[in-house]
Design an enzyme around this catalytic site. Structure first.
Site, mmCIF file in Angstrom:
data_model
loop_
_atom_site.group_PDB
_atom_site.id
_atom_site.type_symbol
_atom_site.label_atom_id
_atom_site.label_comp_id
_atom_site.label_asym_id
_atom_site.label_seq_id
_atom_site.Cartn_x
_atom_site.Cartn_y
_atom_site.Cartn_z
ATOM 1 N N ARG A 1 0.846 -1.160 -0.099
ATOM 2 C CA ARG A 1 -0.070 0.138 -0.052
ATOM 3 C C ARG A 1 0.824 1.106 0.082
ATOM 4 N NH1 ARG A 1 -5.517 -0.131 2.265
ATOM 5 N NH2 ARG A 1 -5.198 -2.406 2.133
ATOM 6 N N ASP B 1 -14.837 -5.206 -0.519
ATOM 7 C CA ASP B 1 -14.548 -6.472 0.329
ATOM 8 C C ASP B 1 -15.141 -6.358 1.544
ATOM 9 O OD1 ASP B 1 -12.493 -4.868 1.459
ATOM 10 O OD2 ASP B 1 -11.224 -6.398 1.387
ATOM 11 N N ARG B 2 -15.599 -5.069 2.019
ATOM 12 C CA ARG B 2 -16.154 -4.908 3.147
ATOM 13 C C ARG B 2 -17.533 -4.257 2.932
ATOM 14 N NH1 ARG B 2 -12.951 -0.929 7.106
ATOM 15 N NH2 ARG B 2 -12.510 0.068 4.974
ATOM 16 N N ASP C 1 -12.733 -1.081 -2.519
ATOM 17 C CA ASP C 1 -12.813 -2.478 -3.176
ATOM 18 C C ASP C 1 -13.761 -3.529 -2.927
ATOM 19 O OD1 ASP C 1 -11.551 -2.958 -0.789
ATOM 20 O OD2 ASP C 1 -10.225 -4.301 -1.293
ATOM 21 N N LYS D 1 -2.824 -6.817 -3.129
ATOM 22 C CA LYS D 1 -3.200 -7.605 -2.157
ATOM 23 C C LYS D 1 -2.925 -8.957 -2.875
ATOM 24 C CE LYS D 1 -6.812 -5.288 0.369
ATOM 25 N NZ LYS D 1 -8.190 -5.313 0.809
ATOM 26 N N HIS E 1 -14.994 -6.974 7.958
ATOM 27 C CA HIS E 1 -14.717 -8.194 7.080
ATOM 28 C C HIS E 1 -15.384 -9.211 7.480
ATOM 29 C CE1 HIS E 1 -11.372 -6.115 4.901
ATOM 30 N NE2 HIS E 1 -10.954 -5.452 5.968
ATOM 31 N N SER F 1 -8.006 -0.292 -1.509
ATOM 32 C CA SER F 1 -9.143 -0.350 -0.511
ATOM 33 C C SER F 1 -9.712 0.867 -0.463
ATOM 34 C CB SER F 1 -8.736 -1.041 0.802
ATOM 35 O OG SER F 1 -9.915 -1.229 1.710
ATOM 36 N N HIS F 2 -9.932 1.636 0.988
ATOM 37 C CA HIS F 2 -10.494 2.696 1.161
ATOM 38 C C HIS F 2 -9.665 3.942 1.383
ATOM 39 C CE1 HIS F 2 -8.794 1.218 4.999
ATOM 40 N NE2 HIS F 2 -8.628 2.383 5.180
ATOM 41 N N ASP G 1 -16.726 -0.454 0.871
ATOM 42 C CA ASP G 1 -15.663 0.259 0.768
ATOM 43 C C ASP G 1 -14.996 0.335 -0.523
ATOM 44 O OD1 ASP G 1 -14.784 -2.165 0.606
ATOM 45 O OD2 ASP G 1 -13.201 -1.878 2.027
#
Length: 486
Positions: free
Chosen positions: A21, A267-268, A265, A121, A354, A111-112, A263
């Site tokens: 990141r 995934d949440r 990407d 990832k 998650h 992500s966020h 979020d």
């Protein structure tokens, strides 16, 4: 494999405990992505390949994604690895591809994080995580060597990897639909805030008909479905309350039954009830966990559920009472995934929204959690606020960050006050992840966890108690100790 270079480029600010990141292009750029791709090939892909080595690669909506993917693919093909590009995807869409194809994967996303960031990832075959204890440290070292001394010579031309493209969105959507049946639920109006992130790509496929699947009894109201990695409306981080306000307002205005926020990407997944009030991720963990526990028991199996140590006490309370075995773990997706696999756990949940499923390759997927919540809500007549109430009996502070001069000294003051001076009272202490002090077996009931940031002089405090007054007192007392000037 090349020997370590004394001039190794330090990538520790970019490649952290769980993923890659950093700011584009200062920290993450095509040269760095190419080196990471070559290192990933050497450390993970080639040694574990059964036959011809392959990697599936995807990216989110950030403008820097395609260029970084192209460079990363060069690093892989130069080491003899075939690359399957699936283009735009949510992170759980990439996990699906890695799991279904049983090959390693790489998801380009931050992500966020704000627009100037991107990241990667990495996963082994079957969507298994690559973290600091499972290969990421060696990837970081080797990529640093390559940046300092140059990439190793490519394999012979006839051994180079190939690049191909595929669209797996429909397969992903169909797979999720196969795990939760929504066909017979009562009609629901659902507001979905994608935050200009990948939820705007996956929600129409999974909840709607854009992937060619049958229509569900859902009236979806889209909010910020346009893919835009500059995030023009709000940050794609629903963990921050201000980023939920548009969703909360829209749920009330449209008279919706539920609101879902993803979020960047996707995934949440965060949930808002019909009144616009957030439902805590711990409550969602309990709700979904009980559904998965019941399914396991119906199949004649004893269920195990994973939860991290700052999830609400309601999670082990309710799941244990339902006959499940619960396992408490450190914060962080690579730790949770490892525990999921080790214990063959049917489900896992974190306070950060998650949610992990055995049927989803032990990986996390916000969309599958959302389907479970929709099934639970639509399978009974009551509003979500009434359904969620039973899963939210306690009061939590949320995570509170304090910047301190000395993490060690601040922590020592808390230990002195709550541990050293307590004697043999009902307080229990553990250091699984930071410092957890619990008075849950005494009266009044409370616990707190104090964790240090890996990258900044910050202490993160989470407090939970049986009622608001107790929570506020413990919160304020601990914060006073943490923030006390030496």
């Amino acid at each position: 494999m090349t020997s370590p270079s004394p001039d190794r480029v330090d990538l520790s600010a970019l490649i952290k405990a769980y993923d890659v990141r950093g700011v584009v292009p200062q920290e993450l750029n095509p040269e760095v992505a190419r080196a990471i791709g070559a290192a990933f090939a050497e450390v993970v892909v080639v040694p574990e390949a059964q036959g011809r080595p392959r990697v599936v690669v995807a990216h989110d909506m950030r403008p820097s994604g395609p260029e970084l993917v192209a460079a990363f693919a060069e690093g892989l093909t130069g080491r003899g690895v075939d690359v399957l590009r699936i283009g735009l995807a949510s992170t759980d869409g990439l996990y699906y591809a890695s799991g279904a194809l049983d090959i390693p994967g790489a998801m380009f996303t931050a992500s966020h994080n704000p627009a100037q960031y991107n990241g990667i990832k990495l996963s082994r075959a079957g969507a298994r995580p690559v973290g600091q204890d499972s290969g990421l440290t060696r990837v970081r070292e080797l990529a640093g060597d390559y940046l300092a001394g140059g990439l190793p010579q490519d394999v012979a031309q006839d051994e180079r990897g190939t690049i191909s493209d595929a669209d797996m969105l429909g397969d992903y959507a169909g797979f999720l639909r196969s795990l939760v049946d929504l066909s017979a639920i009562r009609p629901l109006k659902v507001v979905v805030d994608a935050g200009n992130g990948m939820g705007g790509y996956t929600a129409p496929a999974v909840l709607g008909t854009e992937a060619g699947l049958p229509a569900l009894p859902l009236d979806v109201v889209p909010l910020y479905f346009e893919l835009d990695g500059t995030f023009p409306n709000h940050e794609a981080n629903p963990l921050e309350p201000e980023n939920l306000r548009d969703l909360q307002r829209a749920v009330v205005e449209h008279g919706a039954d539920i609101g879902l926020a993803f979020d960047g990407d996707a995934d949440r997944c965060f949930v808002v009830d019909e009144n616009g009030d957030p439902v805590s991720p711990s409550a969602i963990t309990a709700l979904v966990g009980l559904r998965e526990v019941a399914r396991e028991q119906a199949a004649g199996r004893t269920p195990t559920v994973i939860h991290n140590l700052i999830t609400s006490q309601v999670v082990p309370d309710l799941l244990t009472a339902a006959g499940a075995r619960t396992v408490r773990t450190r914060v962080g997706h690579s730790f949770i995934k490892a525990q999921m696999a080790e214990h063959e756990a049917v489900f896992g949940g974190e306070h950060s929204a998650h949610y992990y499923f055995r049927e989803f390759f032990f990986a996390d997927t916000g969309m599958l959690a959302a389907l479970h919540v929709l099934a639970a809500l639509g399978g009974q007549p009551h509003p979500l606020s009434a359904l969620a109430e039973q899963y939210q009996p306690y009061v939590a502070s949320g995570e509170i960050n304090s910047r301190v001069t000395s993490v060690e000294e601040a922590r020592a003051r808390v230990v002195e006050a709550y541990v050293t001076q307590q004697g043999a009272g009902p307080v229990t202490v553990d250091e699984l992840d930071g410092l957890t002090v619990s008075h849950w077996d005494g009266q009044p009931q409370w616990w707190f966890n104090l964790r240090a940031s890996n990258t900044e002089p910050l202490l993160r405090l989470n407090v939970e108690a049986a009622d608001q007054d107790i929570m506020e007192k413990v919160r304020d007392d601990v914060l006073a100790l943490v923030r006390q000037e030496a």
